[in-house]
Each structure stands twice: as structure tokens, then as C-alpha cells.
Design an enzyme around this catalytic site. Structure first.
Site, mmCIF file in Angstrom:
data_model
loop_
_atom_site.group_PDB
_atom_site.id
_atom_site.type_symbol
_atom_site.label_atom_id
_atom_site.label_comp_id
_atom_site.label_asym_id
_atom_site.label_seq_id
_atom_site.Cartn_x
_atom_site.Cartn_y
_atom_site.Cartn_z
ATOM 1 N N ASP A 48 50.251 44.441 38.395
ATOM 2 C CA ASP A 48 49.066 45.561 38.037
ATOM 3 C C ASP A 48 47.862 44.620 37.039
ATOM 4 O O ASP A 48 48.534 44.896 35.940
ATOM 5 C CB ASP A 48 49.320 46.492 37.325
ATOM 6 C CG ASP A 48 48.262 47.891 37.652
ATOM 7 O OD1 ASP A 48 47.180 46.974 37.844
ATOM 8 O OD2 ASP A 48 48.178 48.872 37.415
ATOM 9 N N ASP A 49 46.723 43.994 36.577
ATOM 10 C CA ASP A 49 46.248 43.732 36.374
ATOM 11 C C ASP A 49 47.018 42.287 35.660
ATOM 12 O O ASP A 49 46.834 41.852 34.406
ATOM 13 C CB ASP A 49 46.154 44.549 34.948
ATOM 14 C CG ASP A 49 44.889 45.224 35.457
ATOM 15 O OD1 ASP A 49 44.787 45.401 36.796
ATOM 16 O OD2 ASP A 49 45.468 46.275 34.768
ATOM 17 N N CYS A 86 41.826 47.595 40.516
ATOM 18 C CA CYS A 86 43.373 48.109 41.723
ATOM 19 C C CYS A 86 43.205 48.628 43.396
ATOM 20 O O CYS A 86 43.592 47.879 44.372
ATOM 21 C CB CYS A 86 44.250 48.676 41.072
ATOM 22 S SG CYS A 86 43.471 50.026 39.583
ATOM 23 N N ARG A 90 44.928 48.236 46.966
ATOM 24 C CA ARG A 90 46.010 48.577 47.722
ATOM 25 C C ARG A 90 45.406 49.447 48.825
ATOM 26 O O ARG A 90 46.117 49.404 49.857
ATOM 27 C CB ARG A 90 45.987 49.921 46.599
ATOM 28 C CG ARG A 90 46.965 49.454 45.461
ATOM 29 C CD ARG A 90 47.010 49.923 44.017
ATOM 30 N NE ARG A 90 47.718 49.063 43.042
ATOM 31 C CZ ARG A 90 48.556 49.112 42.487
ATOM 32 N NH1 ARG A 90 49.256 49.411 43.164
ATOM 33 N NH2 ARG A 90 48.690 48.015 41.484
ATOM 34 N N LYS A 148 52.930 53.016 41.639
ATOM 35 C CA LYS A 148 51.991 53.094 41.447
ATOM 36 C C LYS A 148 51.061 53.372 42.593
ATOM 37 O O LYS A 148 51.093 53.146 43.877
ATOM 38 C CB LYS A 148 50.970 52.429 39.778
ATOM 39 C CG LYS A 148 49.630 52.501 40.406
ATOM 40 C CD LYS A 148 48.414 52.004 39.222
ATOM 41 C CE LYS A 148 47.215 51.515 39.885
ATOM 42 N NZ LYS A 148 46.561 50.497 38.817
ATOM 43 N N HIS A 150 47.438 55.845 43.331
ATOM 44 C CA HIS A 150 46.461 55.400 42.873
ATOM 45 C C HIS A 150 45.254 54.746 44.354
ATOM 46 O O HIS A 150 43.997 54.601 44.776
ATOM 47 C CB HIS A 150 45.819 54.013 42.638
ATOM 48 C CG HIS A 150 44.627 54.227 41.438
ATOM 49 N ND1 HIS A 150 43.741 53.643 40.916
ATOM 50 C CD2 HIS A 150 43.420 55.203 41.277
ATOM 51 C CE1 HIS A 150 42.799 53.556 40.454
ATOM 52 N NE2 HIS A 150 42.974 55.030 40.389
ATOM 53 N N HIS A 245 49.126 46.433 33.411
ATOM 54 C CA HIS A 245 48.274 46.975 33.236
ATOM 55 C C HIS A 245 47.880 47.523 31.571
ATOM 56 O O HIS A 245 49.127 48.557 31.227
ATOM 57 C CB HIS A 245 47.891 48.396 34.518
ATOM 58 C CG HIS A 245 46.699 49.149 34.059
ATOM 59 N ND1 HIS A 245 46.499 49.857 33.110
ATOM 60 C CD2 HIS A 245 45.948 49.463 35.270
ATOM 61 C CE1 HIS A 245 44.551 50.869 33.653
ATOM 62 N NE2 HIS A 245 44.673 50.354 34.939
ATOM 63 N N ASP A 350 47.219 42.697 41.710
ATOM 64 C CA ASP A 350 45.986 43.567 42.616
ATOM 65 C C ASP A 350 45.055 43.500 41.537
ATOM 66 O O ASP A 350 44.171 43.885 42.551
ATOM 67 C CB ASP A 350 46.615 45.598 42.654
ATOM 68 C CG ASP A 350 46.548 45.525 41.096
ATOM 69 O OD1 ASP A 350 46.352 44.659 39.900
ATOM 70 O OD2 ASP A 350 46.120 46.612 40.837
ATOM 71 N N ASN A 351 44.984 42.406 41.072
ATOM 72 C CA ASN A 351 43.354 42.059 40.872
ATOM 73 C C ASN A 351 43.853 40.957 39.881
ATOM 74 O O ASN A 351 44.415 40.329 39.402
ATOM 75 C CB ASN A 351 42.406 42.939 40.045
ATOM 76 C CG ASN A 351 42.910 44.162 39.289
ATOM 77 O OD1 ASN A 351 43.269 44.866 39.954
ATOM 78 N ND2 ASN A 351 43.266 43.470 38.428
ATOM 79 N N LYS A 404 38.866 40.663 36.353
ATOM 80 C CA LYS A 404 39.243 41.894 36.628
ATOM 81 C C LYS A 404 38.067 42.253 37.229
ATOM 82 O O LYS A 404 37.078 43.084 36.118
ATOM 83 C CB LYS A 404 39.889 43.104 36.179
ATOM 84 C CG LYS A 404 39.851 44.066 36.486
ATOM 85 C CD LYS A 404 40.850 44.989 36.041
ATOM 86 C CE LYS A 404 40.951 46.511 36.945
ATOM 87 N NZ LYS A 404 42.490 47.656 36.013
#
Length: 574
Positions: A48-49, A86, A90, A148, A150, A245, A350-351, A404
């Protein structure tokens, strides 16, 4: 003579019987191989990130030996693209189609008045798509995830209802990594409890919780349980980590490893990464990225701010290494179970790296200082709440532009690799364009499953827009998409479209120029030479493709957008 003929007939009859027996034995043996051959397991790991150059196999100085071993063993995808944030990513990952069709045309938290209630802007993974987990479950896979989601907070919208059978989930976008509290405050005087569920039931976290460790423990538990109950059943495991993240937090022993490493500052670390990237031969040696002029350079910072910035990146590095350590535990478990050799491992972020400010979201400007201790010595612990700001995000995005939330390469290009010893194309690097929408068709082809197309169980669904990576992985094709393939992006009104090596970009001031920009990524992968004014014909072609993309994917621009998150940056005032 007659006796000899009789003897020959007997011999021929005997030989025919032997041949028939051999054929039956062979056929039975082949059937046994077919029956007993287990389909490959699939392990999908999403960070994540994480920035493009953070792990060592993509140029970073952070120690990531477990990820690097997998990356060097597999096929590194250096031109792999995701969405700018994110939840849109996803939605594309699990559906294989565009986020504007899958329900996350905008992040739920940022949906504009003219977008609310419109198809594709539900703020959750809608019923117009069928997930890869659902299709794999239908095909006999045991499906599991930890971490996660989301993509819809309720059980009805969660992974439990979208094909996953064993689930430990944080349904929202972020949370504290040591404690069961949310990462965003709605009231300065209140610390809200973060929601967690296991198999549809709300649960409380143990006192010794750390996100990367606990999510790994859960996946190991699910995999081991599956093997004990049905050794021949393949699994699809989704390791959906929340690291790195914000809030940046890691165990002290991981943070301590990076003491002093970042004292030289942004520019030096970025240059060192660039040199390693060149030495790894994962990008052209002639690239020399320019730093943004929007934020202070290292030498322009006061000593106090430098000390804070140094510690922020130190914590981030410790967090990434902790993530790598726990992924290593997961891989070792598979190896000890004799399952790793039959498991396809896919890794991605994810980004792009997170350079935006968490402090400006909802009540965070007051909530964070009122409830957390962000003194230098306490940074990284469970009662701290920090990010690392735009300059370190630039470093994590090395050598690409911005981070991001943006449709530039720094926001939408992710480190990625696919590792499986039975693929022919391994221990190599591929710079061919690919995207997150290609993952679902890849997993389905690996499992021998066909996507239903436009209808699933009498329900209309969107067909897949991605292409399988399997021909690339099998070394039967060099490219995933042909030169005419078009992919578009839109989020927070920021736009981009790519066809072949050409890319169209629109970003607001001061990050862009409030107008279309045109780049030839073959010659200019860093998006530094805007050709919009010198190549009007190509610009018009790309704008027409953009208009077609908008129509096909129901893209809705919010003319009254008042973007807080990612729209302003006050990092150096905190």
C-alpha cells in the site's frame, strides 16, 4: 508350412494382446497424472503506497531480501501501471475492467455531487463486475484474503460477499498499525475504533498487533488449514497489506537499522537510487530526472526540519523492511509445506508513493496533534502519526514524475513481478506495457477458467478489458498489448491516456498547466518534454481517443471539485 503359419498367427495374437494391455496401462497412467495434477496455487501480494524504486531489486537502498529473491527469480515488470490511488486500483485488480465501470470512478471519500448515484460511482465494487475470487472459487479454488479491502465497508459489500471464503479484513482505507484505531479523525476529542472483521464477524485486535505481522499470520493459518482439510485443493491467497501507508509505524528494531542513512538528504539519496537503477539495467542509462521546484531542497531546510525529515524516512524504510520480513515468513511457510514450487507469486503496489498530507483530511489538522506524540524520538511508534511528505515521495518514485494521486508516471507506475518456476520467461526483466487490469485474465488463464463475458448467473457484468500476461510469461509473445491498445486514467479530474508510446496528460496548476500535455515515452519516459505545441496532429488524435475513452467508460468530470486531499500540500508547516 501350415504349422509355421499357425505359430505365426499365435505369436501375432499374443503381441496384439500385449500391445492392448500396454495401451490400457498407459491410458490409465495418463488419466492418473491428469487427475492427480494440482492446479497452481496463486499468491497475490499488494503493498500500500510503495514507491516504484523502494525495494532493492528496483533500485532502492532499503533492505528487502525476500522480495528481491522472488523478483530476481521471476519476471520483473518495469512498465506495469495502476490507478493513481488505492481503491480504484483494487477495483481494477479484482475485476479486470476499468474502475469507472467497476464502481470506483472516484474514491468514495471524494465523490462529487454530480457523480453521486451515477453508475460506476457507487463508491464500492458494484454488481456489474464479477471478481476473480468468485470465478476461482467456482472453479474449485479455496479463496482467502487478509488485510485491506476499501471496496465497500459492510459485509454485504465486503470480500465475504465477493468470492472470498476465509477473510480477515480491514474494510476501510487505513488504520493505525499497532492499535485498533482509525487513521483519520472526525472529532479532535475522539479516537475512533477501526473496524476489523473475520469471516463476517466484528473482532477486536490482540494487544501485540502489528499489521504486517498479523495479516501474514492469518494467511498462514488459512493456508495451513486448507492443506490439512484438503491437500489437493489449490488456493488463491490475497495478501493485501496496509504497509507502508501512513501513519508510518514500525517496530523499533527495524527503524533502528536506518539510523543515519538518510542524513544526506533527498537529492543525494535520489541520485544513489538512480545509479542503482542504471546498474540493474531496468531503465535507460541516459535518464536524468529533474527535481520539482515546488518544495524546498535539502540545503534550504533548517536543522530542526532536516532532523524531522531524516527520521520520517528512517521510519518509512523500517516499515518497508518489516513488510519484507513478514512476506518472507509467508514464503518460507509455503516452502516448508512443499507448496512454493506450485505457487504463482505476483507482487505489486496499489499506486505511487504517498507525498500528500494526511493532516488536511477531515479533522486531522487538530486531531493528530491532540492525540499523538510526533516528537522525533517517538516517530514510528503506535502513538505517533506521520507521513514522509512530497520530497521523500519523489525519492520513492525515482526517476518518475510526482507521486500518488496524479496521472503522471510517478503516480501510476508500480513495481511488479511474477514468479513461478514453471514459466519459461523468468529471471528476466520486461519493459513492455502492462496494467493492473491484466491480472484477473492472467489468474483465470493460469487456473484454466474462462471469464463469463457479459453475463454471470443471469446478471449483466462488464467484460474484461485487460489481457493475460501468460503468453509473455510463457515466452511465446514479447508484448502484452499491441501498439493500438488504449488505456485511460481519470481521478480528481486529473487525466491521462496512453496508446503505444504516446501519452496524454492533464493536471491542474501548480502541478501541471491546466491543459493537455503530450509525451513520447519511448524517448521521454520521465515526461519532461511536452510536445503538445509542436505536434498538433498527434495531440488531436490522442484527444479524440480520450473522448472515446470517456464515452465508453462513463467518466464524469466534477466541475465543482474542491479537493483537499492531494490538492494542497502543507507538509513543511507541521
Amino acid at each position: 508350412m501350415c504349422n509355421n503359419m499357425k505359430k505365426l498367427k499365435k505369436i501375432n495374437s499374443f503381441l496384439k494382446i500385449i500391445v492392448c494391455i500396454f495401451f490400457v496401462i498407459s491410458l490409465t497412467s495418463c488419466n492418473q497424472v491428469t487427475t492427480n495434477t494440482k492446479k497452481p496455487n496463486i499468491l497475490l501480494i499488494v503493498a500500500d503506497d510503495l514507491g516504484w524504486s523502494d525495494i532493492a531489486s528496483f533500485g532502492g537502498e532499503i533492505s528487502t531480501p525476500n522480495l528481491d529473491k522472488l523478483a530476481f527469480s521471476g519476471l520483473r515488470l518495469t512498465n506495469f501501471h495502476v490507478a493513481p490511488t488505492c481503491s480504484p486500483t483494487r477495483s481494477m485488480l479484482l475485476s479486470g475492467t476499468d474502475n469507472h465501470l467497476a464502481g470506483l470512478g472516484n474514491m468514495e471519500e471524494e465523490t462529487g455531487p454530480n457523480q453521486k448515484g451515477k453508475p460506476g460511482y457507487e463508491g464500492y465494487l458494484n454488481d456489474k463486475v464479477v471478481t476473480v475470487a468468485t470465478l476461482l472459487k467456482d472453479a474449485g479454488y479455496r479463496t482467502m484474503m487478509a488485510g485491506k479491502w476499501h471496496l465497500g465497508s459492510s459485509v454485504e459489500l465486503g470480500p465475504e460477499s465477493r468470492g472470498f471464503q476465509d477473510v480477515f479484513v480491514l474494510p476501510v482505507g487505513a488504520a493505525n498499525h499497532f492499535q485498533q484505531i482509525r487513521a483519520v479523525g472526525s472529532n479532535p476529542k475522539k479516537v475512533d475504533k477501526a473496524p476489523y472483521r473475520e469471516n463476517g464477524v466484528s473482532v477486536d485486535l490482540p494487544e501485540d498487533f502489528y499489521s504486517s505481522e498479523f495479516f501474514t499470520n492469518k494467511l498462514i493459518e488459512y493456508i495451513e488449514n486448507n492443506k490439512s482439510k484438503n491437500e489437493s485443493q489449490p488456493f488463491f491467497a490475497f495478501a493485501s497489506y496496509t504497509a507502508p501507508h501512513w501513519p508510518l509505524q514500525a517496530p523499533d528494531e527495524f527503524i533502528a537499522k536506518y539510523e543515519g542513512v538518510y542524513e544526506s538528504g533527498y537529492e543525494v539519496i535520489r541520485e544513489e537510487r538512480l545509479n542503482r537503477i542504471k546498474n540493474l539495467n531496468i531503465l535507460n542509462h541516459t535518464i536524468n530526472p529533474k527535481s520539482s521546484t515546488m518544495w524546498p531542497t535539502w540545503e534550504n531546510l533548517t536543522e530542526t526540519i532536516r532532523a524531522k525529515e531524516t527520521k520520517r524516512m528512517q521510519v518509512y524504510a523500517g516499515m518497508v523492511e518489516a513488510l519484507d520480513y513478514h512476506i518472507g515468513r509467508l514464503i518460507n511457510t509455503l516452502e516448508n509445506m512443499n507448496e512454493l514450487s506450485n505457487t504463482v507469486v505476483i507482487f505489486m503496489s496499489d499506486n505511487g508513493a504517498e507525498g500528500n498530507d494526511a493532516q488536511i483530511i477531515l479533522a486531522n489538522e487538530e486531531w493528530i496533534p491532540a492525540n499523538f506524540d510526533n516528537s522525533i524520538n517517538n516517530m514510528g511508534r503506535g502513538n505517533s502519526h506521520i507521513g514522509y511528505g512530497p520530497r521523500w515521495a519523489e525519492v520513492s518514485s525515482t526517476p518518475f514524475r510526482i507521486f500518488k494521486g496524479f496521472t503522471t508516471e510517478g503516480g501510476i507506475r508500480s513495481p511488479a513481478f511474477v514468479t513461478y518456476p514453471k514459466f519459461k520467461n523468468q529471471q528476466k526483466i520486461s519493459d513492455t506495457f502492462s496494467s493492473v487490469m491484466d491480472i484477473t485474465p492472467t489468474l483465470l488463464e493460469i487456473a484454466g477458467v474462462k471469464h463469463p463475458g457479459k453475463t454471470y448467473k443471469e446478471r449483466a457484468v462488464h467484460p474484461i478489458k485487460g489481457e493475460s500476461l501468460l503468453p509473455l510469461l510463457s515466452n511465446t509473445k514479447e508484448n502484452v498489448h499491441d501498439e493500438n491498445y488504449v488505456m485511460g486514467w481519470e481521478l480528481f479530474n486529473r487525466r491521462a491516456l496512453r496508446q503505444g508510446h504516446w501519452k496524454l496528460v492533464w493536471i491542474e496548476n501548480p502541478y501541471g498547466n491546466d491543459n493537455w500535455e503530450l509525451y513520447n515515452l519511448l524517448n521521454d519516459p520521465l515526461e519532461e518534454n511536452n510536445l503538445a505545441k509542436t505536434n498538433n496532429i498527434k495531440l488531436e488524435e490522442m484527444v479524440q481517443l480520450w473522448n472515446q475513452y470517456v464515452k465508453e467508460n462513463n467518466v464524469i468530470i466534477d466541475p465543482d471539485l474542491n479537493l483537499e486531499y492531494s490538492g494542497s500540500n502543507f507538509h513543511y508547516t507541521y
